[in-house]
Design a protein around this motif. Structure first.
Motif, mmCIF file in Angstrom:
data_model
loop_
_atom_site.group_PDB
_atom_site.id
_atom_site.type_symbol
_atom_site.label_atom_id
_atom_site.label_comp_id
_atom_site.label_asym_id
_atom_site.label_seq_id
_atom_site.Cartn_x
_atom_site.Cartn_y
_atom_site.Cartn_z
ATOM 1 N N GLU A 224 0.964 -1.409 0.013
ATOM 2 C CA GLU A 224 0.084 -0.084 0.260
ATOM 3 C C GLU A 224 1.049 1.191 0.464
ATOM 4 O O GLU A 224 0.329 2.543 -0.651
ATOM 5 N N VAL A 225 1.838 1.065 0.951
ATOM 6 C CA VAL A 225 2.997 2.354 1.466
ATOM 7 C C VAL A 225 4.275 2.246 -0.415
ATOM 8 O O VAL A 225 3.943 3.661 -1.198
ATOM 9 N N GLY A 226 4.341 1.223 -0.891
ATOM 10 C CA GLY A 226 6.224 1.434 -1.244
ATOM 11 C C GLY A 226 5.547 0.739 -2.564
ATOM 12 O O GLY A 226 5.844 0.926 -4.082
ATOM 13 N N GLY A 227 4.507 -0.446 -3.597
ATOM 14 C CA GLY A 227 3.570 0.472 -4.163
ATOM 15 C C GLY A 227 4.039 -0.854 -4.623
ATOM 16 O O GLY A 227 3.805 -1.369 -6.382
ATOM 17 N N PHE A 228 4.923 -2.090 -4.329
ATOM 18 C CA PHE A 228 4.920 -3.851 -4.627
ATOM 19 C C PHE A 228 3.663 -4.789 -5.004
ATOM 20 O O PHE A 228 2.795 -4.334 -3.799
ATOM 21 N N ALA A 229 4.245 -5.413 -6.096
ATOM 22 C CA ALA A 229 3.019 -6.030 -5.920
ATOM 23 C C ALA A 229 3.107 -7.602 -4.765
ATOM 24 O O ALA A 229 3.784 -8.018 -4.598
ATOM 25 N N ASP A 230 2.182 -8.070 -3.974
ATOM 26 C CA ASP A 230 1.105 -8.612 -3.574
ATOM 27 C C ASP A 230 2.797 -10.018 -3.555
ATOM 28 O O ASP A 230 3.038 -10.540 -2.253
ATOM 29 N N GLY A 231 3.335 -9.938 -5.158
ATOM 30 C CA GLY A 231 4.178 -11.765 -5.469
ATOM 31 C C GLY A 231 5.488 -10.805 -4.508
ATOM 32 O O GLY A 231 6.064 -12.302 -4.958
ATOM 33 N N THR A 232 5.639 -9.634 -4.729
ATOM 34 C CA THR A 232 7.003 -9.774 -4.544
ATOM 35 C C THR A 232 7.565 -9.507 -2.712
ATOM 36 O O THR A 232 8.411 -9.400 -2.484
ATOM 37 N N VAL A 233 6.585 -10.093 -1.851
ATOM 38 C CA VAL A 233 6.796 -9.333 -0.373
ATOM 39 C C VAL A 233 7.391 -10.471 0.003
ATOM 40 O O VAL A 233 8.338 -9.693 0.900
ATOM 41 N N PRO A 234 7.418 -12.053 -0.762
ATOM 42 C CA PRO A 234 8.481 -12.994 0.026
ATOM 43 C C PRO A 234 9.638 -12.262 -0.423
ATOM 44 O O PRO A 234 10.895 -13.051 0.620
ATOM 45 N N VAL A 235 9.715 -12.103 -1.956
ATOM 46 C CA VAL A 235 11.215 -11.306 -1.817
ATOM 47 C C VAL A 235 12.284 -10.237 -1.189
ATOM 48 O O VAL A 235 12.778 -10.638 -0.390
#
Length: 373
Positions: A224-235
């Motif tokens: 929500e803040v960084g604008g990253f996709a959900d799939g990148t969270v583990p990375v």
């Protein structure tokens, strides 16, 4: 000695971090709700907060090497019992028991390593031991989740039990019997008369709370803040974990040179990183946050050891409980702060860290006798 104890710490603490990744499988397997399964995490934390120091006090008079072997054997049995638990109540009980021995094992392992290290390298020795915990976060939790996803959540606990069993098999050979013997429970309790011990523990509780606010709500902050996709969270979590490992080792070396001053500077750096992430949340800052958040830990452990003097085991166990209390508080405060907007969590976390700097500054004014400034 150190690699063996690192392996033991890796195995025993993977059991704590992996629970979040296998909760859906546990819920489905035992036919319970996700919130009910989530209480297993709470049970583990409560076991470490309340039970860990109590068990440490009760076992204070026992020699450390046979004690940690018994504790690790209980951890093996606890994870096997978790793997075959027929009901939710049984699984809940096995997690509490495993949490009890985790806190006491870690406290005694820290004292063994610190006692064997030269006076000017105690913090870095503790940092290398704590690297086992970092690896549990970076590798253990993802691997345990992978095993649980493909082979069932019970297989995850079997794998953890095997890892702990390997460590247990190595302990008799590689941990010397002269590594240290615990003092009496009375001696361990007596150290809490010293204000320096309570101040050292307070820095752990307050100084870590800010980073834990962000870590608890890492996924929504990233998306929500960084604008990253959900799939990148583990990375991103992997990036954070690598930063944590680097920071842990660096923090140990800095604490060897000047435990108090380095802690003040590292806490200041952590507050600054949190404030910067309020402005711009990016991959580089995620790495730096992991590094700064864990660079403060070895110095905190070393200062508790120094303040506690000749009876440090219980103080270290209480210090571990203080970290768990900070994690629980961070989860609650972050949930409240979300009402101000997700981005506000960074400023709230930075503000708490500034309070930690203030507590650390008090400790610099009133250091423990014999400590280096």
């Amino acid at each position: 000695m150190l690699p063996t104890l690192m392996l033991c710490v890796f195995g025993i603490t993977t059991g704590e971090f992996v629970l979040a990744g296998i909760l859906p499988g546990v819920a489905a397997g035992l036919d319970i709700s996700i919130p009910a399964a989530g209480l297993l995490v709470t049970a583990y934390a409560l076991g470490m907060i309340a039970g860990g120091p109590a068990l440490t006090a009760l076992t204070a008079r026992y020699p450390r090497k046979p004690l940690i072997m018994v504790l690790l054997a209980v951890a093996v049995a606890g994870n096997v019992a978790s793997a075959v638990a027929p009901t939710y109540a049984v699984l809940f009980a096995t997690r509490v028991v495993t949490a009890l021995v985790t806190a006491t094992f870690f406290a005694n392992a820290i004292v063994i390593v610190a006692t064997a290290a030269p006076e000017d390298r105690k913090a870095s020795a503790v940092a290398r031991l704590a690297l086992g915990m970092n690896l549990a976060m970076i590798l253990g939790a993802p691997l345990g989740t992978f095993v649980g996803t493909h082979y069932g959540w019970r297989a995850t606990f079997v794998a953890i039990a095997v890892c702990c069993a390997v460590g247990l098999a190595l302990l008799p050979r590689f941990v010397p019997a002269t590594a240290g013997a615990a003092g009496s429970a009375t001696a361990e309790l007596r150290v809490f008369r010293a204000p320096a011990v309570w101040l050292a523990i307070a820095v752990t509780a307050v100084g870590n709370a800010g980073a834990l606010v962000v870590f608890t709500y890492f996924a929504p902050l990233a998306t929500e803040v960084g604008g990253f996709a959900d799939g990148t969270v583990p990375v991103l979590l992997l990036v954070y974990g690598v930063g944590a490992a680097v920071g842990n080792l660096l923090g140990g070396k800095l604490a060897d040179r000047s435990p108090v001053r380095s802690q003040l500077w590292l806490l200041t750096a952590l507050a600054a990183v949190l404030a910067l992430m309020w402005l711009d949340t990016n991959v580089v800052l995620v790495f730096v946050l992991g590094a700064a958040g864990f660079a403060i830990v070895p110095g905190m452990q070393a200062r508790v050891l120094t303040a506690a003097g000749d009876a440090p085991t219980l103080a270290i166990a209480v210090n571990a409980s203080a970290y768990q209390v900070a994690a629980a508080f961070a989860g609650w405060l972050g949930g409240v702060a979300l009402g101000l907007g997700t981005r506000s969590l960074f400023l709230v976390a930075a503000a708490i860290t500034v309070v930690g700097i203030a507590v650390a500054a008090v400790r610099q004014v009133r250091p423990a006798v014999g400590t280096r400034g």
